[in-house]
Design an enzyme around this catalytic site. Structure first.
Site, PDB file in Angstrom:
ATOM      1  N   TRP A 209     -43.146  -9.269 -49.794  1.00 28.20           N
ATOM      2  CA  TRP A 209     -43.156 -10.556 -50.497  1.00 28.20           C
ATOM      3  C   TRP A 209     -42.740 -10.435 -51.954  1.00 28.20           C
ATOM      4  O   TRP A 209     -42.791 -11.412 -52.686  1.00 28.20           O
ATOM      5  CB  TRP A 209     -44.565 -11.154 -50.427  1.00 28.20           C
ATOM      6  CG  TRP A 209     -45.096 -11.216 -49.028  1.00 28.20           C
ATOM      7  CD1 TRP A 209     -44.940 -12.238 -48.139  1.00 28.20           C
ATOM      8  CD2 TRP A 209     -45.841 -10.199 -48.358  1.00 28.20           C
ATOM      9  NE1 TRP A 209     -45.550 -11.920 -46.945  1.00 28.20           N
ATOM     10  CE2 TRP A 209     -46.121 -10.681 -47.049  1.00 28.20           C
ATOM     11  CE3 TRP A 209     -46.310  -8.933 -48.709  1.00 28.20           C
ATOM     12  CZ2 TRP A 209     -46.829  -9.942 -46.109  1.00 28.20           C
ATOM     13  CZ3 TRP A 209     -47.012  -8.188 -47.784  1.00 28.20           C
ATOM     14  CH2 TRP A 209     -47.263  -8.695 -46.494  1.00 28.20           C
ATOM     15  N   ASP A 210     -42.358  -9.241 -52.407  1.00 30.03           N
ATOM     16  CA  ASP A 210     -42.052  -9.013 -53.818  1.00 30.03           C
ATOM     17  C   ASP A 210     -43.284  -9.315 -54.673  1.00 30.03           C
ATOM     18  O   ASP A 210     -43.180  -9.836 -55.781  1.00 30.03           O
ATOM     19  CB  ASP A 210     -40.865  -9.873 -54.246  1.00 30.03           C
ATOM     20  CG  ASP A 210     -40.312  -9.461 -55.613  1.00 30.03           C
ATOM     21  OD1 ASP A 210     -40.537  -8.318 -56.025  1.00 30.03           O
ATOM     22  OD2 ASP A 210     -39.666 -10.299 -56.270  1.00 30.03           O
TER      23      ASP A 210
END
Length: 806
Positions: free
Chosen positions: A468-469
């Protein structure tokens, strides 16, 4: 007679409008019902169709039926979301406006000749307006409270080396506190602040620059002189009392539209004395006793004399180091971009850098390197994906491609001899099926390294198998916390994009605030997996309730309905929903709850100020196929020029489409309206003694929300709570400052309560972190108002200083 036998023009027009609205809400409402959401829209649509028929046939019952529509809509809206102005408006604005239209004499008299027939409708409209007024003057999202005011500790030990009037590092000190001990400006007199001087760099966005062109610099202040970098990484020295330029150093940056970033957040200062020695123990060169280190986005690092603005000849090659060569894999220009200032010790300059997110599986290494402060000689490395992260490069060994990087400034505790590095994840960010255990080991983690050797002291991972960064986006804050028994614990506060603030003993990495591992949604894309649990800190600004259809928003009931449908068309199971081909709603979104601004910490009162964000994103995996090749046929891997839109992920099974979760209809016509109800941005106050959020208030107005849209008009300055990119400043005068909101303002807040005390209009977006210093006995607040390309604010080149009148 109380009826009109046939429709006249205004009644006929009204009937047609009501019928069109009814058809839209009925069809859309049935569509929404198919997802198991509220039946309100379908019922309201049918009632509008019935009203249209009654108006067309000239029957007074139209007024009674529409009275029921307004009262029913009001009861439903309050029951669903409470007395919340910004959530009530899209549910009722069109409904009430149509009711007012129906009451207009030239309409109502074509339906009935009895004024009494309109009274119930008039009463329901009045009731709705009263509810809206009541909602406008209170805010259920606000949390009231008072932070402690007593000073129970001295400033952090790192601050003792910095004169009160100076700002000698990115966070003032290398503890990353963003706190000024100056007290000339206080919560009592801050309302009197005026612009003291303004200077313009003339360094503006050009046609060859990427979309992610930003002015994010926080100036340094040493002995009354400011030092900062402008858009194209020119280094400026400016008189702090007048704003007059002393000198400019131009690194002649190479840039092209494919760069993912055009960003410089600041520079680093170091002062040495006559007895200084190099890392080899030999006397340091007799030059540049005060030097500035300038990171440049094309992959270079400069050492510049702070007095003259000339390059330091003994550092590297005539004052510069090429960070892309030697031994860097895939060293294309723009693939490795140092965007944040490095850390310095008495002998070393330690630098990390950004690596292109979601470009390909063949990107440069995210290695952290330490160079001799005076000569530029490489002293140690920490390459996160290497089984031996300290292995020095050679002709037989390059750095590891795509290793997790650290794109923001690290923190440094000289007393412990430890540097604290926040890391990201191996790119591609949203696909992890090909990651090795070595690539996962130090990803999205806090690394504590011995600053003299680069050896690992301890590490703590804040996200496992990050898809998801959700990295650690900001410089972490080092705070010496006084316990109830009087003992002092050296802590580190690490804000994460997830909204969690991880609090650890910075000596050994043991948790001070609990962070239990909790189950998270499963169901990764084919060939990938999701970690079964993730750590959730007990100190968090993450909304704990999951999003539902009722949280969807719009300007009217029509686009609010579309957003509810769009919400149900995405995969969403809560925090850490994995990316999918269908498209997943990611909340917290890619901007995170925390971004690169971090916390502003008052080490004396042991409190912190923050500016959390609440804006969901959509992450959609795009399988390889026609138009989406595994590698471009011509071999030319062009950069994306930003971090949203289609991200190529060449070499991985999927590309990824990343975007904020915006209204799909209005966005197509150039009006980027978020689908989640506001607020999208807050100010928050945290008590670090109890690790509790004490106050929280929505922050920022609508005024400039459409600046970069197809309708560049200025909206009313109504407080709604907008996102911000940049961080806060706090001071010993009980005043905090923030400039980074989507609207173009600098604001001052009472630290104790969070209430806004003062604001001033900026000439451009202020997506930077302000600072404070003194010159000639006067305290100044300075911000860089230069805008942010991908954030959509007005670009500029202004450095603005505020002070109290003489």
């Amino acid at each position: 007679m109380n009826t009109v036998s046939r429709p006249r023009f205004w009644a006929a027009l009204t009937a047609v409008i009501f019928a069109l609205c009814g058809i839209y809400l009925t069809l859309g409402g049935v569509w929404l019902l198919s997802y198991g959401d509220t039946p309100y829209y379908a019922v309201c649509g049918i009632a509008l169709l019935a009203t249209a028929y009654l108006v067309w046939t000239g029957r007074p019952a139209a007024f009674w039926l529409y009275t029921l529509i307004i009262l029913g809509s009001l009861a439903w809206a309050i029951g669903e979301i409470g007395i919340d102005f910004w959530s009530l408006v899209p549910r009722g604005d069109v409904i009430v406006i149509l009711g007012i239209w129906l009451l207009l004499p030239f309409v109502s008299r074509q339906i009935t000749t009895s004024r009494l027939a309109t009274f119930p409708l008039a009463g329901s409209v009045l009731l709705a307006l009263i509810v809206v007024i009541v909602a406008f003057v209170q805010d259920p999202s606000d949390k009231e409270g008072n932070l402690p005011t007593d000073k129970i500790a001295a400033a952090g030990s790192d601050a003792s080396q910095v004169p009160d009037g100076d700002w000698q590092a990115y966070g003032r000190t290398q503890y990353g506190d963003r706190f000024s001990p100056l007290t000339q400006i206080t919560s009592d007199n801050v309302s009197k602040l005026k612009v003291a001087w303004t200077m313009r760099t003339g360094d503006l966005k050009g046609p060859n620059d990427p979309g992610e062109a930003t002015n994010e610099a926080t100036p340094l202040a040493i002995d009354g002189t400011l030092y900062f970098c402008s858009l194209h990484q020119k280094l400026w020295a400016v008189d702090g009392a007048t704003g007059k330029t002393k000198w400019v150093f131009d690194p002649h940056l190479y840039v092209n539209p494919g760069f993912q970033h055009l960003t410089c957040r600041g520079v680093t200062y170091h002062k040495s004395d006559a007895s200084a020695v190099t890392s080899d123990g030999t006397p340091a060169p007799d030059e540049c006793h005060e030097r500035l280190f300038l990171p440049v986005n094309d992959g270079r690092l400069f050492a510049v004399d702070a007095q003259t603005g000339k390059a330091c000849p003994s550092f590297g090659k005539n004052g510069e180091i090429d960070l892309r060569t030697p031994y860097m894999p895939y060293d294309h220009v723009g693939g490795y971009e140092p965007t944040s200032p490095p850390v310095v010790t008495d002998k070393l300059v330690i630098i990390s850098g950004a690596v292109t997110d979601n470009g390909s599986t063949k990107e440069p290494s995210g290695v952290t390197r330490a160079f001799d402060l005076f000569t530029g000689k490489l002293v140690w490395v920490f390459d996160t994906s290497n089984p031996d992260p300290n292995q020095m490069p050679s002709d037989d060994h390059k750095y590891v491609a795509n290793s997790p990087n650290s794109w923001i400034t690290a923190s440094y505790d000289a007393n412990l001899g430890l540097i604290y590095i926040p890391t990201g994840v191996q790119t591609p960010d949203q696909w992890g099926g090909n990651r090795t255990p070595d690539a996962e080991r130090y990803a999205s983690a806090i690394l504590a390294l011995h600053a003299d050797t680069g050896k690992l002291a301890w590490s703590y991972q804040t996200v496992h198998h990050d898809l998801w960064d959700m990295d650690l986006p900001s410089q972490m804050s080092l705070v010496d916390i006084t316990q109830k028994d009087g003992t002092v614990v050296p802590a580190i506060y690490a804000p994460a994009k997830t909204g969690n603030v991880f609090v650890l003993d910075r000596r050994d990495g043991k948790l001070i605030v609990g962070a239990p591992e909790l189950p998270v949604p499963q169901g990764a894309a084919k060939g990938d997996h999701v970690a079964p649990t993730q750590p959730f800190s007990d100190l968090t600004l993450r909304p704990k309730a999951l999003l539902t259809g009722k949280d969807m928003w719009g300007g009217t009931v029509f686009d609010q309905l579309i957003c509810r449908v769009a919400f149900h068309q995405l995969d969403y199971k809560g925090t850490f929903t994995p990316p999918s081909e269908r498209g997943s709603l990611i909340f917290p979104g890619n901007l995170g709850i925390f971004e690169w601004g971090g916390l502003a910490v008052d080490p004396q009162r042991q409190i912190a100020i923050s500016n959390p964000i609440a804006l969901p994103f959509v992450s959609k995996l795009v399988p390889r196929g026609p138009g989406n090749p595994l590698w471009p046929e011509d071999g030319n891997r062009k950069g994306s020029g930003g971090e949203t839109g289609l991200q190529h992920n060449y070499g991985a099974p999927y590309a990824v489409m990343l975007s904020p979760f915006l209204n799909p209809i209005t966005t197509k016509i150039g009006l980027p309206i978020p689908c989640k109800r506001p607020p999208w941005g807050y100010m928050a106050g945290i008590d670090l003694r109890t690790n509790k959020v004490i106050w929280q208030h929505r922050n920022g107005t609508l005024r400039d929300s459409l600046y970069n849209s197809s309708l560049p008009v200025q909206l009313p300055p109504l407080k709604i709570g907008v996102p911000s990119l940049g961080g806060p400043l706090t001071t010993a005068g009980n005043v905090a400052f923030l400039t980074s909101t989507l609207d173009f303002y600098i604001r001052a807040y009472d630290v104790t309560t969070g209430k806004t005390l003062w604001q001033d209009r900026l000439p451009a977006g202020g997506q930077s972190t302000p600072m404070s210093y003194s010159a000639n006995g006067k305290q100044y607040i300075v911000t860089y108002a230069g805008g942010h390309g991908s954030f959509g604010t007005k670009m500029g080149d202004y450095v603005i200083a505020y002070a109290l009148p003489n």
